[in-house]
Write a protein that holds these residues in place. Sequence first.
Motif, PDB file in Angstrom:
ATOM      1  N   TRP A  17       2.170  -1.307  -8.611  1.00 29.20           N
ATOM      2  CA  TRP A  17       1.568  -1.489  -9.932  1.00 29.20           C
ATOM      3  C   TRP A  17       0.045  -1.598  -9.794  1.00 29.20           C
ATOM      4  N   GLY A  18      -0.625  -0.484  -9.926  1.00 28.69           N
ATOM      5  CA  GLY A  18      -2.092  -0.456  -9.874  1.00 28.69           C
ATOM      6  C   GLY A  18      -2.605   0.416  -8.748  1.00 28.69           C
ATOM      7  N   LYS A  19      -3.619   1.220  -9.089  1.00 27.30           N
ATOM      8  CA  LYS A  19      -4.216   2.104  -8.073  1.00 27.30           C
ATOM      9  C   LYS A  19      -5.603   1.611  -7.687  1.00 27.30           C
ATOM     10  N   ARG A  20      -5.973   1.824  -6.425  1.00 32.21           N
ATOM     11  CA  ARG A  20      -7.362   1.591  -6.037  1.00 32.21           C
ATOM     12  C   ARG A  20      -8.133   2.905  -6.027  1.00 32.21           C
ATOM     13  N   ASP A  21      -7.422   4.032  -5.996  1.00 26.16           N
ATOM     14  CA  ASP A  21      -8.050   5.354  -6.094  1.00 26.16           C
ATOM     15  C   ASP A  21      -7.156   6.235  -6.966  1.00 26.16           C
ATOM     16  N   GLU A  22      -7.676   6.606  -8.111  1.00 24.93           N
ATOM     17  CA  GLU A  22      -6.875   7.347  -9.107  1.00 24.93           C
ATOM     18  C   GLU A  22      -6.600   8.773  -8.675  1.00 24.93           C
ATOM     19  N   SER A  23      -7.565   9.383  -7.993  1.00 24.34           N
ATOM     20  CA  SER A  23      -7.413  10.799  -7.701  1.00 24.34           C
ATOM     21  C   SER A  23      -6.500  11.036  -6.492  1.00 24.34           C
ATOM     22  N   LEU A  24      -6.639  10.215  -5.460  1.00 20.34           N
ATOM     23  CA  LEU A  24      -5.766  10.356  -4.281  1.00 20.34           C
ATOM     24  C   LEU A  24      -4.453   9.576  -4.450  1.00 20.34           C
ATOM     25  N   ILE A  25      -4.368   8.822  -5.525  1.00 17.30           N
ATOM     26  CA  ILE A  25      -3.241   7.919  -5.775  1.00 17.30           C
ATOM     27  C   ILE A  25      -3.020   6.981  -4.575  1.00 17.30           C
ATOM     28  N   LEU A  26      -3.969   6.072  -4.435  1.00 17.17           N
ATOM     29  CA  LEU A  26      -3.868   5.023  -3.410  1.00 17.17           C
ATOM     30  C   LEU A  26      -3.586   3.711  -4.125  1.00 17.17           C
ATOM     31  N   VAL A 150      13.034   1.670   1.509  1.00 15.92           N
ATOM     32  CA  VAL A 150      11.802   2.348   1.908  1.00 15.92           C
ATOM     33  C   VAL A 150      10.588   1.526   1.492  1.00 15.92           C
ATOM     34  N   GLU A 151       9.649   1.378   2.398  1.00 15.33           N
ATOM     35  CA  GLU A 151       8.395   0.694   2.047  1.00 15.33           C
ATOM     36  C   GLU A 151       7.256   1.703   1.993  1.00 15.33           C
ATOM     37  N   TRP A 152       6.430   1.583   0.991  1.00 16.27           N
ATOM     38  CA  TRP A 152       5.204   2.394   0.906  1.00 16.27           C
ATOM     39  C   TRP A 152       4.042   1.520   1.360  1.00 16.27           C
ATOM     40  N   GLU A 153       3.484   1.879   2.501  1.00 20.72           N
ATOM     41  CA  GLU A 153       2.338   1.160   3.051  1.00 20.72           C
ATOM     42  C   GLU A 153       1.097   1.605   2.287  1.00 20.72           C
ATOM     43  N   LYS A 154       0.376   0.645   1.712  1.00 20.14           N
ATOM     44  CA  LYS A 154      -0.781   1.039   0.903  1.00 20.14           C
ATOM     45  C   LYS A 154      -1.870   1.685   1.747  1.00 20.14           C
ATOM     46  N   GLY A 155      -1.971   1.265   3.021  1.00 19.13           N
ATOM     47  CA  GLY A 155      -2.992   1.833   3.891  1.00 19.13           C
ATOM     48  C   GLY A 155      -4.362   1.236   3.618  1.00 19.13           C
ATOM     49  N   ALA A 156      -5.318   1.578   4.469  1.00 15.51           N
ATOM     50  CA  ALA A 156      -6.673   1.040   4.332  1.00 15.51           C
ATOM     51  C   ALA A 156      -7.734   2.140   4.285  1.00 15.51           C
ATOM     52  N   GLU A 157      -7.375   3.338   4.755  1.00  8.41           N
ATOM     53  CA  GLU A 157      -8.354   4.432   4.835  1.00  8.41           C
ATOM     54  C   GLU A 157      -8.701   4.967   3.443  1.00  8.41           C
ATOM     55  N   ALA A 158      -9.969   5.364   3.280  1.00  5.80           N
ATOM     56  CA  ALA A 158     -10.419   5.901   1.986  1.00  5.80           C
ATOM     57  C   ALA A 158      -9.811   7.276   1.710  1.00  5.80           C
ATOM     58  N   GLY A 160      -6.736   8.199   2.412  1.00  6.89           N
ATOM     59  CA  GLY A 160      -5.298   8.119   2.150  1.00  6.89           C
ATOM     60  C   GLY A 160      -4.420   8.510   3.325  1.00  6.89           C
ATOM     61  N   SER A 161      -5.029   8.736   4.493  1.00  7.13           N
ATOM     62  CA  SER A 161      -4.252   9.237   5.631  1.00  7.13           C
ATOM     63  C   SER A 161      -3.265   8.199   6.187  1.00  7.13           C
ATOM     64  N   ASP A 162      -3.430   6.922   5.806  1.00  5.58           N
ATOM     65  CA  ASP A 162      -2.469   5.910   6.264  1.00  5.58           C
ATOM     66  C   ASP A 162      -1.716   5.280   5.084  1.00  5.58           C
ATOM     67  N   SER A 163      -1.637   6.009   3.977  1.00  2.00           N
ATOM     68  CA  SER A 163      -0.887   5.517   2.820  1.00  2.00           C
ATOM     69  C   SER A 163       0.346   6.390   2.630  1.00  2.00           C
ATOM     70  N   TYR A 164       1.460   5.942   3.213  1.00  2.70           N
ATOM     71  CA  TYR A 164       2.699   6.728   3.165  1.00  2.70           C
ATOM     72  C   TYR A 164       3.905   5.792   3.263  1.00  2.70           C
ATOM     73  N   ALA A 165       5.082   6.370   3.046  1.00  4.43           N
ATOM     74  CA  ALA A 165       6.305   5.576   3.065  1.00  4.43           C
ATOM     75  C   ALA A 165       6.925   5.563   4.460  1.00  4.43           C
ATOM     76  N   ILE A 166       7.657   4.503   4.747  1.00  3.54           N
ATOM     77  CA  ILE A 166       8.456   4.421   5.976  1.00  3.54           C
ATOM     78  C   ILE A 166       9.846   3.863   5.615  1.00  3.54           C
ATOM     79  N   GLN A 167      10.837   4.288   6.363  1.00  5.77           N
ATOM     80  CA  GLN A 167      12.188   3.788   6.076  1.00  5.77           C
ATOM     81  C   GLN A 167      12.395   2.428   6.735  1.00  5.77           C
ATOM     82  N   ILE A 168      12.878   1.474   5.934  1.00  3.50           N
ATOM     83  CA  ILE A 168      13.159   0.120   6.430  1.00  3.50           C
ATOM     84  C   ILE A 168      14.603   0.041   6.938  1.00  3.50           C
ATOM     85  N   ALA A 169      15.514   0.663   6.181  1.00  2.85           N
ATOM     86  CA  ALA A 169      16.941   0.716   6.568  1.00  2.85           C
ATOM     87  C   ALA A 169      17.569   1.931   5.890  1.00  2.85           C
ATOM     88  N   PRO A 170      18.471   2.637   6.581  1.00  2.00           N
ATOM     89  CA  PRO A 170      19.070   3.836   5.996  1.00  2.00           C
ATOM     90  C   PRO A 170      20.060   3.503   4.870  1.00  2.00           C
TER      91      PRO A 170
END
Length: 325
Positions: A17-26, A150-158, A160-170
Amino acid sequence: MKATAKAHTNIALIKYWGKRDESLILPMNNSLSLTLDGFYTTTTVDFQDSLTADQFYLNDRLVEGAEHHRVSAFLDRIRKAAGRPDAFAYVHSTNHVPTAAGFASSASGFAALAAAASRAIGLPDNAQALSILTRQGSGSACRSVYGGFVEWEKGAEADGSDSYAIQIAPADHWDLRVAAVVLSSDEKKVLSREGMKRTVETSTFYSAWVESIPDDLEAIKAGIAEKDFEKVGEIAEANCLRMHATTLAANPPFSYWQSTTLAIMETVRKLRSEGVPAFFTIDAGPNVKVLYTPEHEETIRNTLQDVPGVHDIKVSRPGQGVSYV
Ligand code: PMV
Protein backbone atom coordinates in the motif's frame (compact mmCIF):
# COMPACT_ATOMS: atom_id res chain seq x y z
CA MET A 1 7.82 -15.32 -32.00
CA LYS A 2 4.70 -16.54 -30.26
CA ALA A 3 4.07 -17.79 -26.71
CA THR A 4 1.17 -18.42 -24.34
CA ALA A 5 1.36 -18.10 -20.56
CA LYS A 6 -1.04 -18.60 -17.69
CA ALA A 7 -0.87 -16.75 -14.36
CA HIS A 8 -3.06 -16.74 -11.25
CA THR A 9 -4.12 -13.85 -9.07
CA ASN A 10 -2.86 -13.53 -5.52
CA ILE A 11 -4.35 -12.23 -2.30
CA ALA A 12 -2.12 -10.13 -0.06
CA LEU A 13 -2.03 -11.19 3.60
CA ILE A 14 0.36 -8.30 4.26
CA LYS A 15 -0.70 -5.54 1.89
CA TYR A 16 1.32 -3.51 -0.58
CA TRP A 17 0.00 0.00 0.00
CA GLY A 18 1.95 2.99 -1.31
CA LYS A 19 4.69 3.62 -3.84
CA ARG A 20 8.01 5.37 -3.39
CA ASP A 21 8.48 5.54 -7.18
CA GLU A 22 5.38 5.79 -9.36
CA SER A 23 7.02 5.13 -12.69
CA LEU A 24 9.12 2.07 -11.77
CA ILE A 25 6.44 0.94 -9.30
CA LEU A 26 8.66 0.65 -6.24
CA PRO A 27 6.72 0.05 -3.03
CA MET A 28 7.08 1.71 0.35
CA ASN A 29 6.76 -1.64 2.14
CA ASN A 30 7.33 -5.36 1.68
CA SER A 31 4.16 -7.37 1.15
CA LEU A 32 3.23 -11.05 1.36
CA SER A 33 0.59 -12.97 -0.58
CA LEU A 34 -0.95 -16.31 -1.34
CA THR A 35 -1.38 -17.22 -5.00
CA LEU A 36 -4.94 -18.48 -5.70
CA ASP A 37 -5.84 -21.29 -8.07
CA GLY A 38 -9.38 -20.05 -8.75
CA PHE A 39 -8.70 -16.87 -10.74
CA TYR A 40 -6.34 -16.65 -13.66
CA THR A 41 -5.48 -15.06 -16.98
CA THR A 42 -4.24 -16.82 -20.10
CA THR A 43 -2.38 -14.63 -22.60
CA THR A 44 -0.93 -15.28 -26.04
CA VAL A 45 1.58 -12.82 -27.46
CA ASP A 46 2.40 -13.11 -31.15
CA PHE A 47 5.01 -10.70 -32.58
CA GLN A 48 4.34 -10.16 -36.31
CA ASP A 49 6.52 -8.24 -38.79
CA SER A 50 3.43 -6.95 -40.60
CA LEU A 51 2.21 -4.96 -37.56
CA THR A 52 2.96 -1.26 -36.99
CA ALA A 53 1.22 -1.15 -33.58
CA ASP A 54 0.16 -3.65 -30.91
CA GLN A 55 -3.35 -5.12 -31.12
CA PHE A 56 -4.80 -6.09 -27.76
CA TYR A 57 -7.86 -8.33 -27.37
CA LEU A 58 -9.34 -8.96 -23.94
CA ASN A 59 -11.91 -11.79 -23.81
CA ASP A 60 -12.08 -11.59 -27.66
CA ARG A 61 -12.90 -7.86 -27.64
CA LEU A 62 -10.48 -5.38 -29.26
CA VAL A 63 -9.31 -2.97 -26.57
CA GLU A 64 -8.46 0.67 -27.32
CA GLY A 65 -7.79 3.82 -25.30
CA ALA A 66 -6.16 3.87 -21.87
CA GLU A 67 -6.18 0.09 -21.38
CA HIS A 68 -4.49 -0.48 -24.73
CA HIS A 69 -1.95 2.21 -23.90
CA ARG A 70 -1.07 0.53 -20.59
CA VAL A 71 -0.43 -2.80 -22.31
CA SER A 72 1.51 -1.23 -25.15
CA ALA A 73 3.65 0.89 -22.80
CA PHE A 74 4.45 -2.29 -20.91
CA LEU A 75 5.42 -4.10 -24.13
CA ASP A 76 7.74 -1.13 -24.88
CA ARG A 77 9.80 -2.16 -21.85
CA ILE A 78 10.05 -5.71 -23.19
CA ARG A 79 10.94 -4.56 -26.72
CA LYS A 80 13.63 -2.34 -25.25
CA ALA A 81 15.04 -5.13 -23.08
CA ALA A 82 15.16 -7.45 -26.12
CA GLY A 83 16.69 -4.80 -28.43
CA ARG A 84 13.67 -5.08 -30.77
CA PRO A 85 12.05 -1.61 -30.64
CA ASP A 86 9.97 -2.21 -33.80
CA ALA A 87 8.47 -5.59 -32.88
CA PHE A 88 4.70 -5.25 -32.43
CA ALA A 89 2.35 -7.98 -31.32
CA TYR A 90 -1.12 -9.43 -31.31
CA VAL A 91 -2.06 -9.91 -27.66
CA HIS A 92 -5.00 -12.16 -26.80
CA SER A 93 -5.93 -12.33 -23.11
CA THR A 94 -8.67 -14.31 -21.46
CA ASN A 95 -9.47 -13.21 -17.96
CA HIS A 96 -11.06 -15.68 -15.55
CA VAL A 97 -11.41 -12.96 -12.90
CA PRO A 98 -14.22 -10.45 -12.19
CA THR A 99 -12.35 -7.28 -13.27
CA ALA A 100 -11.97 -4.03 -11.34
CA ALA A 101 -14.14 -5.00 -8.37
CA GLY A 102 -11.38 -5.55 -5.86
CA PHE A 103 -10.24 -8.75 -7.53
CA ALA A 104 -6.71 -8.16 -8.71
CA SER A 105 -7.15 -9.01 -12.39
CA SER A 106 -4.16 -6.75 -13.03
CA ALA A 107 -2.01 -9.23 -11.07
CA SER A 108 -2.76 -12.28 -13.20
CA GLY A 109 -3.05 -10.09 -16.29
CA PHE A 110 0.38 -8.50 -16.11
CA ALA A 111 2.10 -11.68 -14.93
CA ALA A 112 0.70 -13.64 -17.91
CA LEU A 113 1.47 -10.80 -20.34
CA ALA A 114 5.05 -10.39 -19.10
CA ALA A 115 5.71 -14.14 -19.25
CA ALA A 116 4.22 -14.66 -22.72
CA ALA A 117 5.83 -11.55 -24.21
CA SER A 118 9.28 -12.27 -22.71
CA ARG A 119 9.28 -15.79 -24.08
CA ALA A 120 7.87 -14.77 -27.48
CA ILE A 121 10.54 -12.11 -27.99
CA GLY A 122 13.32 -14.41 -26.83
CA LEU A 123 14.32 -12.97 -23.45
CA PRO A 124 16.02 -15.56 -21.20
CA ASP A 125 13.70 -17.53 -18.86
CA ASN A 126 14.53 -16.17 -15.44
CA ALA A 127 11.90 -15.91 -12.71
CA GLN A 128 13.59 -13.04 -10.86
CA ALA A 129 13.95 -10.95 -14.02
CA LEU A 130 10.33 -11.80 -14.86
CA SER A 131 9.18 -10.62 -11.43
CA ILE A 132 11.06 -7.31 -11.86
CA LEU A 133 9.57 -6.82 -15.29
CA THR A 134 6.04 -7.76 -14.16
CA ARG A 135 6.26 -5.33 -11.23
CA GLN A 136 6.55 -2.47 -13.73
CA GLY A 137 3.17 -3.39 -15.21
CA SER A 138 1.34 -3.71 -11.90
CA GLY A 139 2.99 -3.92 -8.49
CA SER A 140 1.06 -6.78 -6.96
CA ALA A 141 1.51 -8.78 -10.19
CA CYS A 142 5.19 -9.38 -9.42
CA ARG A 143 4.06 -11.81 -6.70
CA SER A 144 1.97 -13.86 -9.16
CA VAL A 145 5.14 -15.10 -10.88
CA TYR A 146 5.39 -17.63 -8.04
CA GLY A 147 2.92 -20.06 -6.53
CA GLY A 148 2.06 -20.51 -2.87
CA PHE A 149 3.21 -17.96 -0.27
CA VAL A 150 5.21 -15.14 -1.80
CA GLU A 151 6.98 -12.08 -0.42
CA TRP A 152 7.68 -8.98 -2.47
CA GLU A 153 10.92 -7.43 -1.27
CA LYS A 154 10.64 -3.67 -1.61
CA GLY A 155 14.37 -3.35 -2.28
CA ALA A 156 16.57 -0.31 -1.75
CA GLU A 157 18.01 0.47 -5.20
CA ALA A 158 16.66 3.49 -7.11
CA ASP A 159 16.54 1.48 -10.36
CA GLY A 160 14.32 -1.26 -8.88
CA SER A 161 16.84 -4.02 -9.55
CA ASP A 162 16.34 -5.47 -6.05
CA SER A 163 12.55 -5.07 -5.87
CA TYR A 164 11.09 -8.47 -6.75
CA ALA A 165 9.13 -11.38 -5.33
CA ILE A 166 10.50 -14.54 -3.72
CA GLN A 167 8.67 -17.72 -2.78
CA ILE A 168 8.32 -18.29 0.97
CA ALA A 169 6.56 -21.68 0.70
CA PRO A 170 5.13 -23.60 -2.28
CA ALA A 171 1.41 -24.13 -2.91
CA ASP A 172 1.43 -27.64 -1.44
CA HIS A 173 2.96 -26.44 1.84
CA TRP A 174 -0.46 -25.86 3.40
CA ASP A 175 -3.98 -26.79 2.31
CA LEU A 176 -5.88 -23.55 3.01
CA ARG A 177 -9.05 -22.15 1.45
CA VAL A 178 -9.86 -18.60 0.41
CA ALA A 179 -13.51 -17.79 -0.30
CA ALA A 180 -13.87 -14.73 -2.51
CA VAL A 181 -17.22 -13.22 -1.56
CA VAL A 182 -18.53 -11.24 -4.52
CA LEU A 183 -20.76 -8.37 -3.45
CA SER A 184 -20.97 -6.30 -6.53
CA SER A 185 -19.44 -6.22 -9.99
CA ASP A 186 -19.48 -2.40 -9.99
CA GLU A 187 -16.28 -0.71 -11.13
CA LYS A 188 -14.45 0.55 -8.07
CA LYS A 189 -14.61 4.27 -7.50
CA VAL A 190 -11.04 4.90 -6.34
CA LEU A 191 -8.55 2.79 -8.29
CA SER A 192 -5.69 1.33 -6.26
CA ARG A 193 -3.14 3.53 -8.05
CA GLU A 194 -5.02 6.71 -7.14
CA GLY A 195 -5.95 5.48 -3.66
CA MET A 196 -2.33 4.71 -2.79
CA LYS A 197 -1.12 8.06 -4.06
CA ARG A 198 -3.68 10.01 -2.08
CA THR A 199 -2.92 7.98 1.03
CA VAL A 200 0.86 8.37 0.81
CA GLU A 201 0.55 12.11 0.16
CA THR A 202 -2.13 13.02 2.69
CA SER A 203 -2.95 10.31 5.25
CA THR A 204 -1.89 11.18 8.76
CA PHE A 205 -1.89 7.43 9.52
CA TYR A 206 0.47 6.51 6.69
CA SER A 207 3.75 6.54 8.62
CA ALA A 208 2.22 4.28 11.28
CA TRP A 209 1.22 1.85 8.53
CA VAL A 210 4.78 1.64 7.17
CA GLU A 211 6.25 1.26 10.66
CA SER A 212 3.90 -1.64 11.44
CA ILE A 213 5.03 -3.83 8.53
CA PRO A 214 8.31 -5.43 9.72
CA ASP A 215 6.70 -6.95 12.86
CA ASP A 216 3.71 -8.24 10.86
CA LEU A 217 6.01 -9.82 8.29
CA GLU A 218 8.24 -11.55 10.79
CA ALA A 219 5.26 -12.94 12.71
CA ILE A 220 3.29 -14.09 9.66
CA LYS A 221 6.32 -15.84 8.15
CA ALA A 222 6.77 -17.74 11.41
CA GLY A 223 3.03 -18.56 11.35
CA ILE A 224 3.26 -19.86 7.79
CA ALA A 225 6.31 -22.01 8.60
CA GLU A 226 4.53 -23.48 11.66
CA LYS A 227 1.15 -23.71 9.85
CA ASP A 228 -0.39 -21.82 12.75
CA PHE A 229 -3.73 -20.83 11.24
CA GLU A 230 -4.92 -18.55 14.07
CA LYS A 231 -1.67 -16.64 14.01
CA VAL A 232 -1.64 -16.16 10.23
CA GLY A 233 -5.33 -15.23 10.15
CA GLU A 234 -5.10 -12.73 13.01
CA ILE A 235 -2.11 -10.97 11.50
CA ALA A 236 -3.62 -10.84 8.01
CA GLU A 237 -6.93 -9.45 9.29
CA ALA A 238 -5.27 -6.81 11.47
CA ASN A 239 -2.94 -5.82 8.62
CA CYS A 240 -5.93 -5.39 6.29
CA LEU A 241 -7.76 -3.21 8.81
CA ARG A 242 -4.66 -1.05 9.27
CA MET A 243 -4.34 -0.56 5.51
CA HIS A 244 -7.98 0.50 5.24
CA ALA A 245 -7.59 2.81 8.25
CA THR A 246 -5.03 4.84 6.26
CA THR A 247 -7.71 5.66 3.66
CA LEU A 248 -10.04 7.05 6.35
CA ALA A 249 -7.28 9.43 7.45
CA ALA A 250 -6.53 10.63 3.89
CA ASN A 251 -7.59 14.00 2.52
CA PRO A 252 -10.20 13.80 1.13
CA PRO A 253 -11.00 10.66 3.13
CA PHE A 254 -12.30 7.60 1.33
CA SER A 255 -13.20 3.99 1.94
CA TYR A 256 -13.53 0.91 -0.25
CA TRP A 257 -16.12 -0.66 2.02
CA GLN A 258 -19.85 -0.95 1.39
CA SER A 259 -22.52 -1.94 3.90
CA THR A 260 -22.34 -5.58 2.79
CA THR A 261 -18.54 -5.50 3.28
CA LEU A 262 -19.18 -4.65 6.95
CA ALA A 263 -21.88 -7.33 7.21
CA ILE A 264 -19.40 -9.99 6.01
CA MET A 265 -16.75 -8.78 8.46
CA GLU A 266 -19.31 -9.07 11.25
CA THR A 267 -20.31 -12.56 10.07
CA VAL A 268 -16.69 -13.74 10.11
CA ARG A 269 -16.23 -12.40 13.65
CA LYS A 270 -19.43 -14.17 14.71
CA LEU A 271 -18.22 -17.46 13.19
CA ARG A 272 -15.05 -17.12 15.26
CA SER A 273 -17.00 -16.48 18.44
CA GLU A 274 -18.84 -19.75 17.72
CA GLY A 275 -15.56 -21.63 17.41
CA VAL A 276 -15.11 -21.64 13.63
CA PRO A 277 -11.67 -20.22 12.78
CA ALA A 278 -12.07 -17.84 9.83
CA PHE A 279 -10.46 -14.50 9.02
CA PHE A 280 -11.15 -11.82 6.43
CA THR A 281 -9.05 -9.62 4.20
CA ILE A 282 -10.08 -6.89 1.75
CA ASP A 283 -8.20 -5.22 -1.11
CA ALA A 284 -8.93 -1.95 -2.91
CA GLY A 285 -12.62 -2.73 -3.43
CA PRO A 286 -15.75 -3.80 -1.57
CA ASN A 287 -15.35 -7.58 -1.88
CA VAL A 288 -14.13 -9.69 1.01
CA LYS A 289 -11.92 -12.77 0.97
CA VAL A 290 -12.36 -15.22 3.82
CA LEU A 291 -9.51 -17.46 4.89
CA TYR A 292 -10.22 -20.84 6.51
CA THR A 293 -9.11 -24.46 6.71
CA PRO A 294 -10.78 -27.20 4.59
CA GLU A 295 -12.73 -28.90 7.40
CA HIS A 296 -14.94 -25.79 7.76
CA GLU A 297 -15.85 -25.57 4.08
CA GLU A 298 -19.55 -26.31 4.44
CA THR A 299 -20.19 -24.07 7.45
CA ILE A 300 -18.34 -21.16 5.88
CA ARG A 301 -20.08 -21.43 2.52
CA ASN A 302 -23.56 -21.78 4.01
CA THR A 303 -23.06 -18.92 6.43
CA LEU A 304 -21.61 -16.49 3.87
CA GLN A 305 -24.25 -17.34 1.28
CA ASP A 306 -26.98 -16.26 3.69
CA VAL A 307 -25.63 -12.74 4.19
CA PRO A 308 -27.95 -10.29 2.37
CA GLY A 309 -26.14 -8.61 -0.56
CA VAL A 310 -23.84 -11.53 -1.31
CA HIS A 311 -24.01 -12.43 -5.00
CA ASP A 312 -21.50 -15.22 -5.31
CA ILE A 313 -18.78 -17.16 -3.49
CA LYS A 314 -15.78 -18.55 -5.30
CA VAL A 315 -13.45 -20.80 -3.35
CA SER A 316 -9.74 -21.06 -4.16
CA ARG A 317 -6.89 -23.20 -2.94
CA PRO A 318 -3.24 -22.20 -3.02
CA GLY A 319 -2.25 -21.83 -6.68
CA GLN A 320 0.82 -22.29 -8.85
CA GLY A 321 3.07 -19.64 -10.35
CA VAL A 322 3.37 -18.70 -14.01
CA SER A 323 3.24 -21.57 -16.48
CA TYR A 324 3.56 -21.78 -20.26
CA VAL A 325 0.83 -23.38 -22.30
O1 PMV B 1 -0.77 -3.70 -7.83
P1 PMV B 1 -2.06 -2.94 -7.68
O2 PMV B 1 -1.99 -1.57 -8.24
O3 PMV B 1 -3.23 -3.73 -8.20
O4 PMV B 1 -2.33 -2.71 -6.11
C1 PMV B 1 -2.77 -3.72 -5.24
C2 PMV B 1 -2.98 -3.22 -3.87
C3 PMV B 1 -3.74 -4.12 -2.94
O5 PMV B 1 -4.45 -5.11 -3.65
C4 PMV B 1 -4.75 -3.29 -2.16
C5 PMV B 1 -2.81 -4.79 -1.92
C6 PMV B 1 -1.94 -5.89 -2.45
O6 PMV B 1 -0.84 -6.04 -1.90
O7 PMV B 1 -2.33 -6.63 -3.37
